[in-house]
Design a protein around this motif. Structure first.
Motif, short mmCIF file in Angstrom:
data_model
loop_
_atom_site.label_atom_id
_atom_site.label_comp_id
_atom_site.label_asym_id
_atom_site.label_seq_id
_atom_site.Cartn_x
_atom_site.Cartn_y
_atom_site.Cartn_z
N GLU A 233 0.84 -1.18 0.00
CA GLU A 233 0.00 0.00 0.00
C GLU A 233 0.89 1.24 0.00
OE1 GLU A 233 -3.22 -0.05 -0.20
OE2 GLU A 233 -3.55 -2.21 0.08
N LEU A 234 0.29 2.39 -0.30
CA LEU A 234 1.01 3.65 -0.15
C LEU A 234 1.44 3.84 1.29
CD1 LEU A 234 -1.24 6.03 -2.28
CD2 LEU A 234 1.11 5.40 -2.80
N ASP A 235 2.66 4.25 1.52
CA ASP A 235 3.07 4.54 2.89
C ASP A 235 2.55 5.93 3.28
OD1 ASP A 235 4.82 6.50 1.94
OD2 ASP A 235 6.62 5.29 2.25
N PRO A 236 2.61 6.32 4.58
CA PRO A 236 2.02 7.60 5.00
C PRO A 236 2.59 8.81 4.29
CG PRO A 236 2.40 6.19 6.90
CD PRO A 236 3.03 5.50 5.74
N THR A 237 3.90 8.80 3.99
CA THR A 237 4.51 9.94 3.30
C THR A 237 3.95 10.07 1.89
OG1 THR A 237 6.54 9.67 4.58
CG2 THR A 237 6.68 10.95 2.54
N ALA A 238 3.84 8.95 1.20
CA ALA A 238 3.31 8.98 -0.16
C ALA A 238 1.83 9.35 -0.18
CB ALA A 238 3.53 7.63 -0.83
N ARG A 239 1.08 8.88 0.81
CA ARG A 239 -0.34 9.24 0.85
C ARG A 239 -0.52 10.73 1.09
NH1 ARG A 239 -4.43 6.51 0.12
NH2 ARG A 239 -3.35 4.51 0.27
N GLU A 240 0.33 11.31 1.90
CA GLU A 240 0.26 12.76 2.10
C GLU A 240 0.65 13.50 0.82
OE1 GLU A 240 -0.42 16.41 3.18
OE2 GLU A 240 -1.08 14.65 4.32
N LYS A 241 1.62 12.94 0.07
CA LYS A 241 1.99 13.55 -1.20
C LYS A 241 0.82 13.50 -2.18
CE LYS A 241 5.39 15.45 -3.55
NZ LYS A 241 6.04 16.69 -3.09
#
Length: 273
Positions: A233-241
């Protein structure tokens, strides 16, 4: 910035080092399918160009089909006044009446105005899942990587490794998801000045033709059972991006177009990240 979890990113980096994800010889991987010489493979297969003039556009397709994978290529879009032109870049299955498609379309504009990146997902011949974005850079000045990470659980549209859009599998909620038809990679450049630029108000200036888009560094990692990233899954940093892209660069989302869906939005619109 990581797109997937750190472990998945490390695995992909290792496959690049080992040559499992490799830059291709474009003459080996693609066929120019139309354009009567306006599409060219140059520099011993390192560069591909597609050209549009008043008489015709041009296009290519991959020789191979893909069912899931991390598939990408570098593009440099038509510079200057590209109004009226469309550079389409997409994965599609071959049976048109029930085709699946993962679609980037780059809508040209007058000089100094940003391109519109139009995205869509078709399943069994039905699309109408459009989202549109501007980019945070000039896509005509240099090559940038446009890629699709397609797994049984999600589709990620990415630009230089930054997630632009996510389309998740929500089959339990009645949302169809493309997972059974292999797809080829296609691209074409063509004239669409009846609608492409500012709703068709700005027409193609043919005195500036020919218009040329350029391509290089294709890759396709299509391993399946052995690829851990297929379930990541998208990690938290990527999801925020991804949220950052939506807040700052999204200009249209079908899931907010109440005039288009007066009786309620499609079910996937209620499953937001």
């Amino acid at each position: 910035m990581a797109i997937l979890s750190r472990s998945a990113t490390s695995i992909i980096a290792m496959m690049i080092i080992m040559g499992q994800i490799s830059c291709s010889n474009l003459a080996r991987d693609f066929d120019i399918t139309w354009g009567n010489g306006r599409g060219k493979i140059l520099n011993n297969g390192e560069l591909l160009t597609l050209t549009l003039d008043r008489d015709s556009g041009s296009g290519f397709q991959s020789k191979n089909r893909f069912l899931f994978g991390n598939i990408g290529m570098q593009l440099k879009l038509v510079p200057g006044n590209s109004a009226g032109t469309v550079t389409a870049y997409y994965l599609s299955s071959e049976r048109w009446d029930t085709h699946d498609e993962i679609d980037f379309e780059f809508l040209g504009n007058v000089s100094g105005q940003p391109y519109t990146v139009h995205t869509n997902v078709y399943v069994a011949g039905k699309g109408e899942r459009e989202q549109q974005f501007h980019l945070w850079f000039d896509p005509t000045k240099d090559f940038h990587t446009y890629s699709v990470l397609w797994t049984p659980r999600t589709i990620l549209f990415m630009v230089d490794g930054t997630p632009l859009r996510e389309f998740r599998s929500l089959e339990s909620k009645g949302v169809p998801f493309p997972k059974s038809q292999a797809m080829k990679l296609y691209s074409s450049i063509w004239n669409a000045d009846q609608w492409a630029t500012q709703g068709g108000r700005v027409k193609t200036d043919w005195t500036l033709a020919p218009f040329t888009a350029s391509y290089r560094n294709f890759y396709a990692d299509t391993c399946r059972a052995g690829c851990r990233w297929m379930s990541e899954e998208l990690d938290p940093t990527a999801r925020e991006k991804l949220r950052w892209v939506r807040r700052n660069f999204m200009i249209y989302d079908y899931c907010t177009d109440a005039k288009r869906f007066p009786r309620g939005f499609p079910p996937e619109c209620y499953a937001r990240f």
